[in-house]
Design a protein around this motif. Structure first.
Motif: not given
Lengths: 258, 284
Positions: A102-106, A114, A153, A167
Motif C-alpha cells: 500500500n504505497p502512497f500515491p507519491k 513520509y 505506484l 518505509r
C-alpha cells in the motif's frame, strides 16, 4: 529459554489476552512471551484470530468500533494500552507491513520520507541519508536508485512491498509486524522478502502472520498456532513442525484441515 | 432470424439511437451558438469591454458587468471554498455515524437541488435585511456561496472517499495523527478532484441571475465597484436587462455579452477538465 530468565527479558509479552468484537469473542486467554531479535510466525486457518492478535501490538484494532480487550500487552515491560500511552509514539516503534502493498500515491522518495516528515524531520541531507539507508536495507536500492522521483505506484507488486518495508524501517522501529506480507506476491518476490526478514532479524523483533506453512518453517524461530481464538500451541518452530504436541496443530500443519 | 441476429440488430439500433440523441443536443447548441455569434461577434471590441452602461446601445459597454462578475467570482471563491472543503473534511473524516450525521447528509444532498431563487430569498432576508448589507457585492457573494456550498461539499466528499482506506491505514501505522494523514496524504491525493468540483461550482455561481436579482443587484450601475460593500451588476443580469429592451441595438449587445460570458465559463470548465486529465495521467 532457560528457567532463570526473568520476565522482563522479553521484548514483547501478551498476557491473558481476551479480545471481543461486540459480543463475539475472537481471542481467548492468549499468552505469548516473545524475545527480542527473533521472528515469530503466527499461523492458523482464516478467522482464527491471528491477524487480530497481530494488530494488538500497534493498536490498529482501535479503529474498530466494537473492539474491546482484556489483559495486557507489554512492550519493553510497559503496557501499551495504558491511558497515557501515546499511540502515535507507539506506532513509530512498532512498524507494520500489510498484506497488500500500500504505497502512497507519491514518489518513491516521498514514500520513505513520509514517516520522518510527519515527525518534523525536514533537513534534506538527513532525509537523503535515511531514505537511501532504508531502501538499501529493504534490498531495493539497485532497482530504484535512478528513479527516486518516480511514482511508487509504477513499481511492480514485489518492489512496492519492499518499498513498504523500507518505509517502515525509515522511522526506526524496534518491532515490525507483518500481516501476510508475501501473500500477494510471485515466488521470486516472496523469496526476496523472506531473505530480507532473515536479515532484519538482526536488528528488529518481527511478528509475521502467514498462511504459508513452508514460509513459517523457513523464516521463523518460534511459531504460534491459533485455532478458533485459542493459541493452541506456541513453541520453537522446529518443535512445532517436527513434533507438535497437539493433535490439531499436527493436522493443520500436515494439511489435513484449514 | 435467430436470437443472435436479433440481439445484434438491437445492439446496433440502440447505438444509433444513442448517437442521434447526442447529436440532437449538440445540434441545438450549435444552432444557438451560431445565432449568438452571428449577431454579436462584430459588436465585441475594446470600447464594448471598457464602456459604462448607456441609453444608447452603440455607446453601451459591459465594464461594470464583467468587473462585477469578477468581484462576485472572487468573493464567492474566498467564502465558499474553505467553508465547503472544511465542512466536507469534517463530515467525511471526523463525523461519527449517527442519526444526526445522517440527517445532515440528507439535508446537504437536498440543498444541492433547491432552486436558486430560494437562495435569493434567503439571502435577501438574512444578508440584505438582517445583516444590513443591502444589495452589495458582499450580500451577493454570500448568497451565491450558500448556493454552491452543497455542490462543493458533495464533490469534496466524493473526492475524499476515493482515497483508499489502505493508504490511510499505512499512514496511521507510521505514527501519523489523523490530521497529518488528512493534510499530507488524503488532501494531496484528492486535490485534483476537489479543484474540478470547485471550478464547476464556481462556474455555476458565475452564471446565476435569479438569486442576485432577488437580493437587489441592479441592472444599471454607472460605476465600477471598488469595495465589497458597493452595489453591483453582473454579466447575466446585464444580458437579461438588454434582451428585455425593445431597441435592436441592445439585442446585439446582449449577444456580444453572452459570447463573453460563455467564453469565461468555457475556459473555467476547460481548466477543470484539463486538471482532471492531468491528474489521471499522474496516477497511472
Amino acid at each position: 529459554m532457560s528457567e532463570s530468565q526473568s520476565e522482563s527479558s522479553f521484548k514483547i509479552e501478551a498476557k491473558n489476552i481476551d479480545v471481543f468484537y461486540g459480543e463475539k469473542q475472537v481471542l481467548k486467554d492468549v499468552n505469548m512471551p516473545i524475545e527480542g531479535n527473533t521472528v515469530t510466525a503466527l499461523i492458523g486457518p482464516s478467522g482464527c484470530g491471528k491477524s487480530t492478535f497481530l494488530r494488538l501490538f500497534n493498536r490498529m484494532n482501535d479503529y474498530i468500533d466494537v473492539f474491546h480487550k482484556k489483559g495486557e500487552i507489554l512492550i519493553d515491560g510497559k503496557d501499551i494500552y495504558r491511558k497515557k500511552t501515546n499511540v502515535e509514539e507507539l506506532r513509530k516503534s512498532v512498524g507494520m507491513v500489510f498484506q497488500k502493498p500500500n504505497p502512497f500515491p507519491k514518489s518513491i522518495y516521498d514514500n520513505i520520507a513520509y514517516g520522518l516528515r510527519i515527525q518534523g524531520i525536514n533537513k534534506k541531507s538527513l532525509l537523503d541519508e535515511i531514505v537511501e539507508k532504508s531502501i538499501r536495507q529493504a534490498a531495493l536500492w539497485d532497482e530504484v536508485k535512478d528513479n527516486l522521483k518516480k511514482s511508487a505506484l509504477a513499481l511492480s507488486g514485489g518492489q512496492q512491498q519492499r518499498l513498504c518495508i523500507a518505509r517502515t524501517l525509515a522511522v526506526e522501529p524496534s518491532v515490525i509486524l507483518m500481516d501476510e506480507p508475501a501473500s500477494a506476491l510471485d515466488p521470486i518476490s516472496t523469496a526476496k522478502i523472506e531473505e530480507l526478514i532473515q536479515e532484519l532479524k538482526e536488528q528488529y523483533t518481527i511478528l509475521i502472520v502467514t498462511h504459508n506453512m513452508q514460509q513459517a518453517g523457513r523464516i521463523s524461530d518460534k511459531t504460534g498456532f491459533f485455532y478458533m481464538g485459542d493459541l493452541v500451541e506456541f513453541d520453537e518452530t522446529q518443535q512445532i513442525f517436527t513434533n507438535p504436541k497437539n493433535e490439531r496443530t499436527e493436522n493443520y500443519i500436515s494439511g489435513r484441515f484449514g | 432470424m435467430n436470437n443472435l441476429q436479433r440481439n445484434k440488430i438491437k445492439d446496433k439500433a440502440f447505438k444509433y439511437f444513442g448517437v442521434t440523441c447526442t447529436f440532437f443536443g449538440i445540434f441545438i447548441l450549435g444552432v444557438f451558438l451560431f445565432g449568438i455569434i452571428n449577431d454579436g461577434v462584430s459588436r465585441i471590441n475594446w470600447d464594448f469591454l471598457t464602456n459604462l452602461p448607456s441609453y444608447r446601445p452603440k455607446k453601451a459597454g459591459i465594464l461594470t458587468a464583467w468587473t462585477g462578475t469578477l468581484w462576485i467570482f472572487g468573493l464567492t471563491a474566498i467564502f465558499a471554498i474553505p467553508l465547503g472543503i472544511a465542512a466536507a473534511i469534517y463530515l467525511e473524516e471526523y463525523g461519527k455515524k449517527s442519526w444526526f450525521a445522517n440527517l445532515l447528509e440528507i439535508n446537504i444532498t437536498n440543498l444541492a437541488g433547491v432552486p436558486s431563487i430560494i437562495y435569493g430569498i434567503l439571502g435577501l432576508e438574512i444578508f440584505v435585511r438582517l445583516m444590513g448589507l443591502g444589495g452589495s457585492l458582499l450580500a451577493g457573494s454570500f448568497t451565491l456561496s450558500l448556493l454552491i456550498l452543497p455542490v462543493i461539499i458533495v464533490a469534496t466528499r466524493e473526492a475524499l472517499k476515493a482515497v483508499p482506506l489502505t493508504t490511510r491505514t499505512a499512514s496511521y501505522a507510521l505514527g501519523a495523527t489523523k490530521w497529518q494523514t488528512i493534510w499530507n496524504l488524503v488532501l494531496p491525493a484528492s486535490l485534483s478532484s476537489i479543484i474540478t468540483g470547485v471550478i464547476l461550482a464556481l462556474a455555476r455561481a458565475v452564471g446565476e441571475t435569479a438569486p442576485l436579482i432577488v437580493i437587489g443587484a441592479l441592472a444599471y450601475v454607472p460605476f465600477v465597484a471598488k469595495t465589497p460593500l458597493d452595489e453591483f451588476t453582473v454579466m447575466p443580469i446585464q444580458i437579461f436587462n438588454w434582451i428585455s429592451r425593445p431597441q435592436h441595438g441592445f439585442t446585439i449587445n446582449a449577444a456580444a455579452a453572452i459570447i463573453i460570458l460563455l467564453a469565461f465559463v468555457f475556459v473555467m470548465n476547460g481548466i477543470a477538465v484539463y486538471i482532471r486529465i492531468k491528474a489521471k495521467k499522474k496516477s497511472h
